[in-house]
Design an enzyme around this catalytic site. Structure first.
Site: not given
Length: 291
Positions: A58, A119
């Site tokens: 990700s 993230k």
């Protein structure tokens, strides 16, 4: 020293060793030492810094599956997710708390789970966030981005370039090696902090309705924009369910320590060959562009 004095000294040494042997090992002292050592390690992991392993794609292109990195715990203060094992219930607020900066790469534990994600912080309390055709809008303005060509990520056991996620990206070079050729876009936040993202084309996360980040929350996205379950997606979709409470931020990613390509086996002789070259020491802080 006289012979009789030397003999007495040897006898005293023998008696001391014999007495130690009779006493045996002080197991309680040994256990106490181990206990304090474990407590010190857990305390360091929980309050100062801990290692972290990248399990997903990700955050490509900057982070690859198999990367090992250091996460510091103190930059944003301490919350219920700070301890190494997520055993505490939700507790509002942070001790010595401070908000992250836009562009920081952070560890987050999604509400209701005990799994750590990694993230990038895009929106802070009071910001409005929207995504339109893959472009991120911050407070009504598109975050500037420029095409930065393509980047070849070597294909290995940890980076497979699955055609279901990276259509037409698998390329075979003239030397026979396979790479995942990804289109790179450089984003620059209003503060001048910039970083690389991957945009492969249309994906379900390319459009996100304008949302205001409420007090005490942050909006997070993965750099691999078409393959990241983040604040754009619901918890049922394995996402973060929108902006997350700042209490769920566990720390800030600092730098890579080493990276493995997934080829190592149980045999220690195979470990050195599985190290990816040139990744150790890579900073995970965004670049500060001149303004």
């Amino acid at each position: 020293m006289a012979a009789d004095e030397l003999a007495l000294t040897h006898e005293d040494d023998f008696e001391e060793r014999d007495e130690s042997a009779r006493r045996g090992t002080d197991w309680w002292a040994e256990l106490r030492g181990i206990f304090w050592l474990i407590l010190a390690v857990l305390g360091f992991h929980s309050l100062i810094a801990k290692p972290f392993y990248i399990p997903s794609e990700s955050m490509m292109p900057g982070l690859l599956v198999g990367d090992r990195l250091v996460v510091t715990k103190y930059p944003y203060g301490y919350s219920f997710v700070t301890p190494t094992f997520h055993l505490l219930p939700f507790i509002p607020g942070r001790l010595f708390g401070s908000l992250p900066k836009r562009g920081d790469v952070v560890i987050v534990t999604p509400p209701g789970t005990d799994t750590d994600y990694i993230k990038r912080v895009i929106g802070l309390p009071g910001d409005t966030i929207a995504v339109r055709e893959g472009v991120v809008y911050l407070n009504g303005k598109a975050i500037p981005r420029r095409a930065a060509g393509t980047r070849d990520i070597p294909v290995d056991a940890n980076t497979r370039c699955d055609p279901d996620h990276y259509r037409d990206s698998l390329v075979r070079l003239s030397d026979g090696k396979a790479v995942c050729r990804l289109p790179i876009f450089r984003e620059t936040l209003p503060e001048g902090r910039s970083y690389d993202t991957v945009d492969l084309g249309w994906s379900p996360g390319d459009n996100y309705p304008e949302t205001r980040v409420s007090a005490g929350r942050v909006f997070l996205m993965g750099d691999n924009r078409d393959n990241s379950a983040d604040s754009r997606f619901t918890v049922a979709q394995n996402g973060l369910g929108g902006p997350v409470p700042w209490e769920n931020i566990g720390g800030r990613a600092e730098f890579l320590t080493f990276s493995l390509d997934g080829s190592a086996s149980w045999n220690p002789l195979s470990w050195p060959a599985s190290l990816r070259k040139g990744r150790a020491g890579t900073s995970l802080h965004p670049t500060q562009e001149a303004r």
